[in-house]
Design a protein around this motif. Sequence first.
Motif, PDB file in Angstrom:
ATOM      1  N   ASP A  94      35.463  58.140  17.979  1.00  0.00           N
ATOM      2  CA  ASP A  94      34.435  59.027  17.456  1.00  0.00           C
ATOM      3  C   ASP A  94      34.920  60.476  17.509  1.00  0.00           C
ATOM      4  OD1 ASP A  94      31.846  59.304  16.342  1.00  0.00           O
ATOM      5  OD2 ASP A  94      31.100  60.060  18.255  1.00  0.00           O
ATOM      6  N   LEU A 102      34.281  45.547  17.909  1.00  0.00           N
ATOM      7  CA  LEU A 102      33.340  45.651  16.793  1.00  0.00           C
ATOM      8  C   LEU A 102      31.916  45.900  17.296  1.00  0.00           C
ATOM      9  CD1 LEU A 102      34.547  42.772  14.433  1.00  0.00           C
ATOM     10  CD2 LEU A 102      34.543  45.211  13.906  1.00  0.00           C
ATOM     11  N   ALA A 103      31.540  45.204  18.358  1.00  0.00           N
ATOM     12  CA  ALA A 103      30.198  45.380  18.923  1.00  0.00           C
ATOM     13  C   ALA A 103      30.019  46.790  19.449  1.00  0.00           C
ATOM     14  CB  ALA A 103      29.960  44.357  20.032  1.00  0.00           C
ATOM     15  N   PRO A 117      26.511  37.176  13.887  1.00  0.00           N
ATOM     16  CA  PRO A 117      26.369  37.721  12.533  1.00  0.00           C
ATOM     17  C   PRO A 117      26.213  36.582  11.525  1.00  0.00           C
ATOM     18  CG  PRO A 117      28.252  38.702  13.684  1.00  0.00           C
ATOM     19  CD  PRO A 117      27.798  37.538  14.507  1.00  0.00           C
ATOM     20  N   THR A 156      35.699  53.498  21.860  1.00  0.00           N
ATOM     21  CA  THR A 156      34.870  53.875  20.717  1.00  0.00           C
ATOM     22  C   THR A 156      34.596  55.371  20.729  1.00  0.00           C
ATOM     23  OG1 THR A 156      33.843  51.698  20.750  1.00  0.00           O
ATOM     24  CG2 THR A 156      32.696  53.404  19.540  1.00  0.00           C
ATOM     25  N   ALA A 161      31.690  49.470  18.500  1.00  0.00           N
ATOM     26  CA  ALA A 161      31.686  50.391  17.364  1.00  0.00           C
ATOM     27  C   ALA A 161      30.381  50.333  16.588  1.00  0.00           C
ATOM     28  CB  ALA A 161      32.858  50.077  16.443  1.00  0.00           C
ATOM     29  N   SER A 162      29.650  49.225  16.717  1.00  0.00           N
ATOM     30  CA  SER A 162      28.364  49.083  16.032  1.00  0.00           C
ATOM     31  C   SER A 162      27.232  49.742  16.808  1.00  0.00           C
ATOM     32  CB  SER A 162      28.045  47.600  15.826  1.00  0.00           C
ATOM     33  OG  SER A 162      29.045  46.994  15.034  1.00  0.00           O
ATOM     34  N   GLY A 163      27.555  50.318  17.972  1.00  0.00           N
ATOM     35  CA  GLY A 163      26.553  51.060  18.729  1.00  0.00           C
ATOM     36  C   GLY A 163      25.953  50.323  19.904  1.00  0.00           C
ATOM     37  N   ALA A 164      26.544  49.200  20.322  1.00  0.00           N
ATOM     38  CA  ALA A 164      26.000  48.457  21.461  1.00  0.00           C
ATOM     39  C   ALA A 164      26.068  49.298  22.727  1.00  0.00           C
ATOM     40  CB  ALA A 164      26.794  47.161  21.663  1.00  0.00           C
TER      41      ALA A 164
END
Length: 329
Positions: free
Chosen positions: A306, A272-273, A205, A302, A275-278
Amino acid sequence: MSVKPGQAQGEWVAPEAGEIELLEYGQRWIAERKLAPRTRQGYEFLFARQVAPYLGHLMLGGIRPATVRAWRKKLLDAGVPEPQAVKAYALLRAVLNTAVREDEIIRQNPCRIKGYDQYHTPERPTATIAQVYALANAVPARYSALVLVAALSGLRWGELVALRRRDLDLDAGTVRVARKLAALRSHLEFGPPKSAAGVRVVALPAAAVEALRAHLDEFTAADADALVFTGDKGALLRSGNFGRAVKWTRTVAALGLAGFHFHDLRHTGNTLAAASGASTRELMHRMGHASMRAALIYQHATNERDREIASAMDRRIAKQARRKGGQSR
């Protein structure tokens, strides 16, 4: 037909099995295996401390599932933590798998007891983005970028402290993981990553890139082979020395993160990755794993979150519906 010691009547066992002790075979197995230095030391320790004193005198053909069950109970009764007992069991199983499949010394592996290769691991904590920044600001400036990059890249400690200037492409926003620094009993040693999947290029990032630019200008030597992260005098970083230098335990406790380990920054980054949709494959790449198992853990967490979000939405919708229903009467 004569029956050898440890052999049940009517059961076929190769003649060599009654002539080879586990102590001799296990030590040779570790010595001949292609292993990373730190892994080899770990195996030697486990075998010498948890396996050999209890089972080393037995012939391979004399080890039965009942023998393994009794051995595990002795370990736990002696106060050996369950995770270490599981690791010792996994090592014994690997050794005996070779005796079965490759050397054909014994017919079956006695380490086939359900549940012995598993133990409950409490969920490790993760930090919020705000807590990561607070931690980076709380440690000495020399280590701020190390904390941020650990949390935003998901790299392991050994991979981070082995990074060199030439591994960074800040214009592209990437870091190349080509080696790790392992802490052996007597010294630190550079070597390849944990597995072939560990050799990878990870995108960073912008916040991590910015932190690295500032860090390189102030704390890293100019040549391409210079280590990115070092101690105060340019020495290799050991996790213990780092912890003392930043007063880790006291610092994380002051930030509301009591019990938080440096490795939990990697856990934070992977969460984090996810949760970011990876995707699973993308997580495997970032984490440097060849198997899906670890990546699926993050995706499962995750997915659970959700579902919690969806359930909270349902509650809000139901509450709104009840409110409207009351107004229409």
